[in-house]
Design an enzyme around this catalytic site. Structure first.
Site, PDB file in Angstrom:
ATOM      1  N   PRO A   1       0.643  -1.158  -0.158  1.00  0.00           N
ATOM      2  CA  PRO A   1       0.038  -0.126   0.170  1.00  0.00           C
ATOM      3  C   PRO A   1       0.725   1.319   0.445  1.00  0.00           C
ATOM      4  CG  PRO A   1      -0.793  -1.603   1.308  1.00  0.00           C
ATOM      5  CD  PRO A   1       0.184  -2.075   1.038  1.00  0.00           C
ATOM      6  N   TYR A   2       2.194   1.077   0.546  1.00  0.00           N
ATOM      7  CA  TYR A   2       2.916   2.797   0.641  1.00  0.00           C
ATOM      8  C   TYR A   2       3.341   2.778  -0.529  1.00  0.00           C
ATOM      9  CZ  TYR A   2       6.932   5.168   1.075  1.00  0.00           C
ATOM     10  OH  TYR A   2       7.661   6.446   1.535  1.00  0.00           O
ATOM     11  N   GLY A   3       3.665   2.345  -1.344  1.00  0.00           N
ATOM     12  CA  GLY A   3       4.505   1.861  -2.985  1.00  0.00           C
ATOM     13  C   GLY A   3       2.603   2.757  -3.903  1.00  0.00           C
TER      14      GLY A   3
ATOM     15  N   LYS B   1       2.280   6.005  -3.514  1.00  0.00           N
ATOM     16  CA  LYS B   1       3.076   7.149  -3.583  1.00  0.00           C
ATOM     17  C   LYS B   1       3.461   6.837  -5.235  1.00  0.00           C
ATOM     18  CE  LYS B   1       5.884   9.051  -0.150  1.00  0.00           C
ATOM     19  NZ  LYS B   1       6.098  10.762  -0.577  1.00  0.00           N
TER      20      LYS B   1
END
Length: 336
Positions: A159-161, A164
């Protein structure tokens, strides 16, 4: 006081997340280069202590302004833009831990995507046309070929990638010992490997947990491109200085060399001089085996290349700050 930066055409920079690890180092560099800076931070991850250090270093009226605000509050953000004449925005504000993102993905989508949109809308409304957006290598996911270039397909696996969607793993601290990394205690389990190594070396934790030893890499642990924070902020400032109207530049910011987690741990042991206990555990969800950069584009177009490429030396600098700030920014004893 008059502030000028005629060669770049930029005077006043809004640094979101400027109280955080990377944001505070970027602010320091901008102030040293005679920019005027306004930090906006909600202090959910940042440290007011870092801001105080910066204010003490640059006490001249008008050089540095701190505003406590949440970028998710569109009314507050619009008010900030209405009351300040910004020439550019350097956007660092974000939650930024891969492990945490897999546990609370909605937080990451909201914090990174929605909040960035609020900033962009305020920029458009107030005719601020220069944005330096600090991203992450997590946008690339599991690339088929190494090293990755700016043309490598972006297929994030966590989810972070995904939120971003381009710098690499950040280490080190200000060479003069004024700033460092001080993550919140409750987030230690999700933090950067350097912080985990230092916590183990200081006895804050009973050892270092390495998650995943069965990746398709030479020693079974993940491979990353570790970039010193001083090099990272230099790249951001180079991008700011070279920003052109209507031009979108995407640059990989890294050393161009991958180092395994086991290599990193050995370098940390040497840098700290401490016998760090290491516990090897199963893989962590959302991690990818190998990613390191080809930084030739940023060298070619912005004349930037990493200068602080000795992993052990970067960790030594960061370790000095850690030892002299055992309570983070709550302690100011210096060893430099």
């Amino acid at each position: 006081m008059k502030f000028s930066r005629s060669e770049a055409g930029v005077t006043h920079v809004l640094v979101t997340g400027g109280a955080g690890y990377i944001g505070s180092h970027a602010t320091l560099r901008l102030l040293k280069d005679s920019y005027r800076v306004t930090i906006v931070d909600n202090l959910s991850r940042g440290n007011i202590g870092a801001v105080k250090v910066l204010q003490e270093l640059f006490p001249e009226p008008g050089r540095l302004q701190f505003i406590y605000a949440d970028l998710g509050d569109a009314k507050a953000v619009n008010k900030i833009f209405s009351e300040n004449a910004f020439d550019a925005v350097m956007h660092f504000a974000a939650v930024a831990y891969v492990g945490e993102s897999t546990l609370d993905p909605l937080k990451y989508y909201h914090n990174i995507t929605s909040n960035t949109l609020v900033v962009l809308e305020a920029m458009a409304a107030h005719n601020v046309n220069t944005l330096i957006y600090s991203s992450t290598c997590a946008t690339y996911g599991e690339p088929e070929k190494m090293p990755i270039t700016e043309e490598t397909p972006q297929n994030p696996i966590n989810p972070y990638g995904k939120a971003k969607k381009i710098y690499f793993n950040v280490i080190g601290s200000d060479p003069d010992g004024r700033l460092g990394e001080a993550p919140r205690p409750e987030l230690r389990e999700h933090g950067r490997i350097s912080g985990a190594c230092f916590d183990a070396a200081r006895g804050i934790t009973n050892g270092l947990k390495v998650r995943g030893t069965d990746y398709k890499t030479p020693d079974g642990t993940c491979i990353r491109d570790y970039i010193d924070v001083t090099d990272l902020v230099d790249a951001h400032v180079k991008a700011l200085e070279n920003a052109k109207p209507g031009h979108l530049g995407i640059y990989n910011v890294g050393t161009g060399k991958g180092r395994s987690v086991k290599e990193f741990v050995e370098a940390c042991k040497k840098a700290t001089g401490e016998p760090i206990k290491v516990e090897y555990l199963p893989r962590r969800p959302g991690d990818y085996a190998e990613v390191f950069s080809d930084p030739s584009k940023i060298l070619r177009e912005l004349k930037w290349s990493a200068q602080f490429t000795d992993l052990e030396k970067s960790l030594q600098v960061a370790w000095k700050w850690q030892k002299s700030h055992r309570d983070g920014y709550g302690s100011t004893k210096a060893l430099f």
